[in-house]
Design a protein around this motif. Structure first.
Motif, PDB file in Angstrom:
ATOM      1  N   VAL A 107       0.840  -1.205   0.000  1.00 35.53           N
ATOM      2  CA  VAL A 107       0.000   0.000   0.000  1.00 35.53           C
ATOM      3  C   VAL A 107       0.875   1.255   0.000  1.00 35.53           C
ATOM      4  O   VAL A 107       0.653   2.187  -0.782  1.00 35.53           O
ATOM      5  CB  VAL A 107      -0.946  -0.011   1.212  1.00 35.53           C
ATOM      6  N   CYS A 108       1.864   1.275   0.859  1.00 35.56           N
ATOM      7  CA  CYS A 108       2.729   2.455   0.941  1.00 35.56           C
ATOM      8  C   CYS A 108       3.522   2.650  -0.345  1.00 35.56           C
ATOM      9  O   CYS A 108       3.659   3.788  -0.831  1.00 35.56           O
ATOM     10  CB  CYS A 108       3.683   2.333   2.129  1.00 35.56           C
ATOM     11  N   GLU A 109       4.040   1.558  -0.901  1.00 33.53           N
ATOM     12  CA  GLU A 109       4.833   1.671  -2.122  1.00 33.53           C
ATOM     13  C   GLU A 109       3.977   2.110  -3.306  1.00 33.53           C
ATOM     14  O   GLU A 109       4.372   2.998  -4.075  1.00 33.53           O
ATOM     15  CB  GLU A 109       5.505   0.325  -2.417  1.00 33.53           C
ATOM     16  N   ARG A 110       2.816   1.522  -3.465  1.00 35.69           N
ATOM     17  CA  ARG A 110       1.989   1.827  -4.639  1.00 35.69           C
ATOM     18  C   ARG A 110       1.367   3.206  -4.571  1.00 35.69           C
ATOM     19  O   ARG A 110       1.180   3.857  -5.597  1.00 35.69           O
ATOM     20  CB  ARG A 110       0.909   0.747  -4.802  1.00 35.69           C
ATOM     21  N   LEU A 111       1.041   3.661  -3.359  1.00 33.95           N
ATOM     22  CA  LEU A 111       0.439   4.985  -3.216  1.00 33.95           C
ATOM     23  C   LEU A 111       1.470   6.074  -2.934  1.00 33.95           C
ATOM     24  O   LEU A 111       1.137   7.261  -2.946  1.00 33.95           O
ATOM     25  CB  LEU A 111      -0.612   4.969  -2.104  1.00 33.95           C
ATOM     26  N   GLY A 112       2.687   5.684  -2.640  1.00 36.17           N
ATOM     27  CA  GLY A 112       3.727   6.656  -2.337  1.00 36.17           C
ATOM     28  C   GLY A 112       3.456   7.421  -1.056  1.00 36.17           C
ATOM     29  O   GLY A 112       3.651   8.641  -0.980  1.00 36.17           O
ATOM     30  N   ILE A 113       2.990   6.697  -0.016  1.00 37.55           N
ATOM     31  CA  ILE A 113       2.609   7.343   1.236  1.00 37.55           C
ATOM     32  C   ILE A 113       3.460   6.806   2.386  1.00 37.55           C
ATOM     33  O   ILE A 113       3.991   5.705   2.318  1.00 37.55           O
ATOM     34  CB  ILE A 113       1.110   7.141   1.549  1.00 37.55           C
ATOM     35  N   PRO A 114       3.583   7.578   3.478  1.00 40.57           N
ATOM     36  CA  PRO A 114       4.380   7.137   4.616  1.00 40.57           C
ATOM     37  C   PRO A 114       3.608   6.188   5.526  1.00 40.57           C
ATOM     38  O   PRO A 114       2.372   6.214   5.578  1.00 40.57           O
ATOM     39  CB  PRO A 114       4.684   8.446   5.356  1.00 40.57           C
ATOM     40  N   LEU A 115       4.364   5.372   6.256  1.00 44.66           N
ATOM     41  CA  LEU A 115       3.797   4.500   7.280  1.00 44.66           C
ATOM     42  C   LEU A 115       3.983   5.149   8.639  1.00 44.66           C
ATOM     43  O   LEU A 115       5.082   5.602   8.984  1.00 44.66           O
ATOM     44  CB  LEU A 115       4.477   3.132   7.263  1.00 44.66           C
ATOM     45  N   TRP A 116       2.909   5.182   9.432  1.00 44.31           N
ATOM     46  CA  TRP A 116       2.941   5.663  10.803  1.00 44.31           C
ATOM     47  C   TRP A 116       2.590   4.490  11.718  1.00 44.31           C
ATOM     48  O   TRP A 116       1.747   3.662  11.400  1.00 44.31           O
ATOM     49  CB  TRP A 116       1.924   6.787  11.016  1.00 44.31           C
ATOM     50  N   CYS A 117       3.221   4.449  12.887  1.00 46.34           N
ATOM     51  CA  CYS A 117       2.996   3.337  13.800  1.00 46.34           C
ATOM     52  C   CYS A 117       3.318   3.782  15.214  1.00 46.34           C
ATOM     53  O   CYS A 117       4.158   4.673  15.420  1.00 46.34           O
ATOM     54  CB  CYS A 117       3.913   2.163  13.397  1.00 46.34           C
ATOM     55  N   GLY A 118       2.633   3.179  16.198  1.00 45.80           N
ATOM     56  CA  GLY A 118       2.969   3.452  17.584  1.00 45.80           C
ATOM     57  C   GLY A 118       4.446   3.194  17.843  1.00 45.80           C
ATOM     58  O   GLY A 118       5.024   2.237  17.320  1.00 45.80           O
ATOM     59  N   ALA A 119       5.057   4.048  18.653  1.00 41.07           N
ATOM     60  CA  ALA A 119       6.500   3.973  18.859  1.00 41.07           C
ATOM     61  C   ALA A 119       6.944   2.597  19.346  1.00 41.07           C
ATOM     62  O   ALA A 119       8.000   2.096  18.944  1.00 41.07           O
ATOM     63  CB  ALA A 119       6.926   5.056  19.848  1.00 41.07           C
ATOM     64  N   GLY A 120       6.134   1.941  20.173  1.00 42.14           N
ATOM     65  CA  GLY A 120       6.521   0.650  20.727  1.00 42.14           C
ATOM     66  C   GLY A 120       6.457  -0.502  19.756  1.00 42.14           C
ATOM     67  O   GLY A 120       7.003  -1.586  20.034  1.00 42.14           O
ATOM     68  N   ASP A 121       5.798  -0.320  18.612  1.00 46.15           N
ATOM     69  CA  ASP A 121       5.712  -1.364  17.587  1.00 46.15           C
ATOM     70  C   ASP A 121       6.456  -1.000  16.311  1.00 46.15           C
ATOM     71  O   ASP A 121       6.505  -1.797  15.369  1.00 46.15           O
ATOM     72  CB  ASP A 121       4.240  -1.640  17.229  1.00 46.15           C
ATOM     73  N   ALA A 122       7.032   0.196  16.257  1.00 46.37           N
ATOM     74  CA  ALA A 122       7.642   0.669  15.010  1.00 46.37           C
ATOM     75  C   ALA A 122       8.788  -0.233  14.560  1.00 46.37           C
ATOM     76  O   ALA A 122       8.930  -0.520  13.360  1.00 46.37           O
ATOM     77  CB  ALA A 122       8.124   2.101  15.180  1.00 46.37           C
TER      78      ALA A 122
END
Length: 221
Positions: free
Chosen positions: A68-83
């Motif tokens: 999804v991130c690669e095809r849409l060219g968007i960043p991934l966000w995630c909780g700091a403890g799971d990043a």
């Protein structure tokens, strides 16, 4: 795709409600397993999506994140403890309880690694929602809360159906998938205290009965 609250859409999937994905404004929340990539991209066609956020980095939530991130060219966000686990999925495999089903789930559903461009912290803003730390089901599990209309995106802090029978109803996530059940119970109590009018969970139908959630939390040890 169905709008379940103002600006919150629930993507369709089969079986219905089994592994949920939401579009919150212009942020995709969770991405199911790696086998869901085509159905997610198909439903996002023609919509503006500027970021992808995870409630947590279990394989049934990050599976399609990389594509999804690669095809849409968007960043991934995630909780700091799971990043770190989003960036190295094998870490999440190793953090799960030692039952063989967890290694099977990881092999069958986990997606490729994806860099995390924003490590979400308590109080951060995501598409008009506030990040809440709700650990237990995973170390870095987060929820998203919109106070003015009491809408909650809660991931797997609770399930709103039985994972085997699919019968609707609030249930704690199975201990076999939850490294710290006691801490997750504290997170359940926290979200119940918000009295959400609409609660969207990772597994199960959208929940619209805050009294039942309060009752369940009150009965927990």
């Amino acid at each position: 795709m169905k709008e379940v609250a103002d600006g919150v859409w629930k993507l369709s999937g089969l079986p219905p409600n089994a592994i949920n994905v939401f579009l919150v404004g212009d942020v995709l929340v969770d991405a199911a397993t790696r086998h869901a990539r085509r159905r997610i991209m198909r439903q996002l066609a023609g919509r503006e999506v500027r970021a992808h956020a995870l409630t947590h980095a279990h394989p049934d939530h990050q599976g399609a994140s990389h594509e999804v991130c690669e095809r849409l060219g968007i960043p991934l966000w995630c909780g700091a403890g799971d990043a770190d686990a989003a960036e190295r999925p094998e870490l999440m495999r190793d953090r799960q309880p030692g039952a063989s089903i967890n290694r099977l789930v990881w092999r069958a559903w986990a997606g490729p690694a994806q860099p995390v461009e924003r490590r979400l912290q308590e109080g951060d803003e995501v598409a008009g929602f506030t990040v809440i730390d709700v650990p237990g089901h995973s170390a870095g599990h987060i929820a998203l809360w919109r106070e003015f209309d009491r809408v909650l995106i809660a991931g797997d802090v609770l399930n709103s159906m039985n994972l085997i029978t699919t019968i609707p109803g609030l249930q704690e996530p199975p201990k076999v998938f939850t490294p710290d059940p006691a801490r997750n119970r504290e997170s359940i109590k926290r979200i119940a205290a918000l009295e959400p009018r609409v609660a969207c969970f990772g597994h199960g139908p959208v929940w619209r009965d805050p009294a039942k959630l309060t009752e369940l939390a009150a009965d927990l040890p």
